[in-house]
Scaffold this motif. Structure first.
Motif, PDB file in Angstrom:
ATOM      1  N   UNK A  95     -50.307 -71.335  40.293  1.00  0.00           N
ATOM      2  CA  UNK A  95     -49.113 -70.532  40.128  1.00  0.00           C
ATOM      3  C   UNK A  95     -49.048 -69.977  38.718  1.00  0.00           C
ATOM      4  N   UNK A  96     -48.744 -68.698  38.604  1.00  0.00           N
ATOM      5  CA  UNK A  96     -48.601 -68.094  37.282  1.00  0.00           C
ATOM      6  C   UNK A  96     -47.466 -68.766  36.538  1.00  0.00           C
ATOM      7  N   UNK A  97     -47.670 -69.200  35.266  1.00  0.00           N
ATOM      8  CA  UNK A  97     -46.633 -69.916  34.543  1.00  0.00           C
ATOM      9  C   UNK A  97     -45.478 -69.001  34.186  1.00  0.00           C
ATOM     10  N   UNK A  98     -44.254 -69.538  34.261  1.00  0.00           N
ATOM     11  CA  UNK A  98     -43.104 -68.800  33.776  1.00  0.00           C
ATOM     12  C   UNK A  98     -43.103 -68.829  32.259  1.00  0.00           C
ATOM     13  N   UNK A  99     -42.772 -67.695  31.660  1.00  0.00           N
ATOM     14  CA  UNK A  99     -42.557 -67.681  30.222  1.00  0.00           C
ATOM     15  C   UNK A  99     -41.192 -68.315  30.003  1.00  0.00           C
ATOM     16  N   UNK A 100     -41.142 -69.519  29.433  1.00  0.00           N
ATOM     17  CA  UNK A 100     -39.861 -70.204  29.365  1.00  0.00           C
ATOM     18  C   UNK A 100     -39.422 -70.483  27.940  1.00  0.00           C
ATOM     19  N   UNK A 101     -39.892 -69.685  26.978  1.00  0.00           N
ATOM     20  CA  UNK A 101     -39.409 -69.823  25.616  1.00  0.00           C
ATOM     21  C   UNK A 101     -39.117 -68.460  25.044  1.00  0.00           C
ATOM     22  N   UNK A 102     -38.039 -68.397  24.300  1.00  0.00           N
ATOM     23  CA  UNK A 102     -37.692 -67.155  23.618  1.00  0.00           C
ATOM     24  C   UNK A 102     -38.758 -66.800  22.586  1.00  0.00           C
ATOM     25  N   UNK A 148     -48.035 -68.280  52.130  1.00  0.00           N
ATOM     26  CA  UNK A 148     -48.629 -67.990  53.439  1.00  0.00           C
ATOM     27  C   UNK A 148     -47.933 -66.819  54.131  1.00  0.00           C
ATOM     28  N   UNK A 149     -46.644 -66.586  53.804  1.00  0.00           N
ATOM     29  CA  UNK A 149     -45.857 -65.627  54.572  1.00  0.00           C
ATOM     30  C   UNK A 149     -45.613 -64.297  53.858  1.00  0.00           C
ATOM     31  N   UNK A 150     -45.764 -64.259  52.532  1.00  0.00           N
ATOM     32  CA  UNK A 150     -45.535 -63.008  51.802  1.00  0.00           C
ATOM     33  C   UNK A 150     -46.847 -62.234  51.714  1.00  0.00           C
ATOM     34  N   UNK A 151     -46.942 -61.079  52.365  1.00  0.00           N
ATOM     35  CA  UNK A 151     -48.210 -60.330  52.382  1.00  0.00           C
ATOM     36  C   UNK A 151     -48.419 -59.547  51.090  1.00  0.00           C
ATOM     37  N   UNK A 152     -49.020 -60.183  50.101  1.00  0.00           N
ATOM     38  CA  UNK A 152     -49.296 -59.512  48.839  1.00  0.00           C
ATOM     39  C   UNK A 152     -50.573 -60.057  48.236  1.00  0.00           C
ATOM     40  N   UNK A 153     -51.272 -59.208  47.537  1.00  0.00           N
ATOM     41  CA  UNK A 153     -52.455 -59.643  46.795  1.00  0.00           C
ATOM     42  C   UNK A 153     -52.138 -59.867  45.325  1.00  0.00           C
ATOM     43  N   UNK A 154     -50.898 -59.692  44.941  1.00  0.00           N
ATOM     44  CA  UNK A 154     -50.502 -59.924  43.562  1.00  0.00           C
ATOM     45  C   UNK A 154     -50.379 -61.421  43.285  1.00  0.00           C
ATOM     46  N   UNK A 155     -50.637 -61.849  42.045  1.00  0.00           N
ATOM     47  CA  UNK A 155     -50.307 -63.229  41.682  1.00  0.00           C
ATOM     48  C   UNK A 155     -48.840 -63.503  41.984  1.00  0.00           C
ATOM     49  N   UNK A 156     -48.567 -64.619  42.637  1.00  0.00           N
ATOM     50  CA  UNK A 156     -47.234 -64.893  43.183  1.00  0.00           C
ATOM     51  C   UNK A 156     -46.605 -66.120  42.532  1.00  0.00           C
ATOM     52  N   UNK A 157     -45.348 -65.973  42.116  1.00  0.00           N
ATOM     53  CA  UNK A 157     -44.535 -67.078  41.618  1.00  0.00           C
ATOM     54  C   UNK A 157     -43.245 -67.116  42.433  1.00  0.00           C
ATOM     55  N   UNK A 205     -38.861 -59.887  34.791  1.00  0.00           N
ATOM     56  CA  UNK A 205     -39.175 -60.102  33.380  1.00  0.00           C
ATOM     57  C   UNK A 205     -40.135 -61.273  33.205  1.00  0.00           C
ATOM     58  N   UNK A 206     -40.072 -62.280  34.067  1.00  0.00           N
ATOM     59  CA  UNK A 206     -40.988 -63.413  33.923  1.00  0.00           C
ATOM     60  C   UNK A 206     -42.440 -62.966  34.065  1.00  0.00           C
ATOM     61  N   UNK A 207     -42.678 -62.005  34.942  1.00  0.00           N
ATOM     62  CA  UNK A 207     -44.038 -61.484  35.106  1.00  0.00           C
ATOM     63  C   UNK A 207     -44.421 -60.613  33.909  1.00  0.00           C
ATOM     64  N   UNK A 228     -57.715 -55.308  33.987  1.00  0.00           N
ATOM     65  CA  UNK A 228     -58.134 -54.311  34.966  1.00  0.00           C
ATOM     66  C   UNK A 228     -57.149 -54.084  36.075  1.00  0.00           C
ATOM     67  N   UNK A 229     -56.121 -54.958  36.220  1.00  0.00           N
ATOM     68  CA  UNK A 229     -55.086 -54.729  37.206  1.00  0.00           C
ATOM     69  C   UNK A 229     -55.595 -54.760  38.630  1.00  0.00           C
ATOM     70  N   UNK A 230     -56.532 -55.652  38.957  1.00  0.00           N
ATOM     71  CA  UNK A 230     -57.112 -55.667  40.282  1.00  0.00           C
ATOM     72  C   UNK A 230     -56.193 -56.254  41.331  1.00  0.00           C
ATOM     73  N   UNK A 231     -55.114 -56.931  40.884  1.00  0.00           N
ATOM     74  CA  UNK A 231     -54.190 -57.486  41.861  1.00  0.00           C
ATOM     75  C   UNK A 231     -54.665 -58.746  42.526  1.00  0.00           C
ATOM     76  N   UNK A 232     -55.637 -59.437  41.944  1.00  0.00           N
ATOM     77  CA  UNK A 232     -56.116 -60.680  42.576  1.00  0.00           C
ATOM     78  C   UNK A 232     -55.022 -61.730  42.542  1.00  0.00           C
TER      79      UNK A 232
END
Length: 410
Positions: free
Chosen positions: A2-9, A192-201, A385-387, A404-408
């Motif tokens: 899972x992509x980490x949330x940026x959680x610090x100012x 499993x249910x969200x049809x996206x190739x983007x990194x998902x959080x 904003x987290x992304x 490169x923005x490949x959307x993996x």
């Protein structure tokens, strides 16, 4: 992963980069990007002053970020000044964007936020999602996400990831909604249910709302308790600029704190929970109003017009909220309580009884209660904003401009 949330100012993500020359370079690229996003346009000399690096080091980093499409060179800074003017730099209006999405009980939404923090695309759909199977809800959400991604790409922007806010418990470091009582969902795996190739959080909507308040609030401290509400009521605690998530990621379920143990049954299985007294539907019923769209707006309009039944219902909701908050304030001692979501519109009528209960029941010094300026948009903005901030955190490892923005999928 899972992509980490940026959680610090301060601009460091939860994942620490290795203490190597490459790791130092990536951290310095991040420092430059955060300085530019927060204070730009700036010259190379001004960036060096802000991040504490030599002008030569900053120049090398800036040149790399320009080649990668993350920064733009605008030309001479302040023409006419004495001496040779520096070249002004700015975060690119093109390049990566963070995609945020929100599943609400009565709506779906998606938006794109660029690295400058500007919303570049948005799509909203009113939908009654309570009791609906997760699959059709998430398919409809995916349509909105695709619309926002398409609009972003047409503007020369590259979606860098997708973060989804949900009104329920999300298991820590997963994309699984363990339980969302107001939707009727249990153990729903969005991966499993969200049809996206983007990194998902995926995260709780109150957590994203608190992060939005931390990042976008004008005078928000680094220690506060954020409370947001629509049908349900959620909370998130920020300590020293970081979310306090709890062992399982379930911290902040303020709406299911009992304020009257013998009260009405709650969808969570308990009785007398705060949501049964201060959730929007509970307040509407107490006010004698029908359920429907724009509930918070209708309550605010009727209260402003002097409807005494509505005002009484809001006073009672404020008292219940104050009782529930007392336990959290006594236990956690936050610097401030911030009301967000639908509560922000109703604050003039909620606050008197809320503050009365809070001041009368708090063991120590009662903390201040403020109202968020983000309103109901907080969770959606926090997700997007987290992304975007994850790109600023690690332009090499996460940024679509450098990667490169490949959307993996991460």
């Amino acid at each position: 992963m899972t992509a980490p949330l940026h959680d610090e100012r301060r601009g460091t993500s939860g994942a620490r980069l290795p203490d190597t020359q490459q790791g130092m370079r990536r951290r310095n690229l991040s420092r430059v990007m955060h300085a530019m996003a927060a204070h730009g346009p700036l010259s190379r000399a001004a960036v060096a002053s802000r991040v504490g690096l030599t002008r030569a080091a900053v120049s090398t980093l800036v040149d790399e970020l320009i080649r990668s499409g993350l920064l733009d060179e605008l030309g001479p800074e302040r023409p006419g000044r004495v001496g040779r003017p520096g070249s002004a730099l700015a975060v690119s209006a093109r390049g990566p964007v963070g995609i945020g999405a929100e599943v609400g009980v009565d709506h779906l939404a998606a938006c794109a936020v660029d690295l400058r923090g500007e919303v570049r695309a948005r799509a909203v759909r009113r939908a009654g999602n309570r009791g609906r199977p997760p699959l059709p809800v998430l398919q409809e959400l995916a349509v909105l996400v695709q619309l926002v991604c398409d609009e972003s790409r047409q503007a020369g922007l590259a979606p860098a990831g997708l973060a989804v806010a949900v009104p329920g418990l999300v298991a820590r470091d997963t994309r699984t909604v363990v339980r969302a009582p107001n939707l009727g969902w249990q153990d729903v795996d969005l991966d499993r249910l969200v049809p996206t190739e983007l990194p998902l959080t995926v995260d709780n909507e109150a957590n994203f709302g608190a992060l939005a308040e931390l990042w976008l609030g004008a005078e928000t401290p680094e220690d506060f308790l954020h409370v947001s509400a629509e049908i349900g009521i959620g909370a998130a605690l920020v300590v020293d600029g970081r979310l306090l998530r709890g062992t399982h990621g379930f911290a902040g379920e303020l709406g299911h704190v009992p304020v009257r143990p013998e009260g009405p049954a709650c969808p969570c299985g308990g009785r007398g929970c705060l949501e049964q007294y201060a959730g929007e539907e509970a307040v509407l019923l107490a006010a004698g109003l029908n359920l429907g769209e724009d509930r918070g707006a209708r309550l605010a309009e009727r209260a402003a017009a002097g409807d005494e039944r509505v005002r009484r219902a809001l006073r009672e909701a404020g008292a219940a909220l104050g009782i529930a908050l007392t336990g959290a304030v006594n236990l956690l001692d936050p610097r401030a309580v911030v009301l967000g979501g639908a509560l922000s519109r109703l604050a003039p009528w909620l606050l008197p009884t809320l503050e009365e209960e809070l001041s009368g029941r708090t063991a120590g010094r009662a903390c201040g209660v403020t109202v968020s300026g983000l309103g109901p948009d907080g969770p959606l903005l926090g997700a997007a904003h987290s992304v975007a901030r994850s790109v600023l955190d690690d332009p090499v490892g996460v940024g679509a401009g450098l990667g490169g923005g490949t959307g993996r999928r991460a």
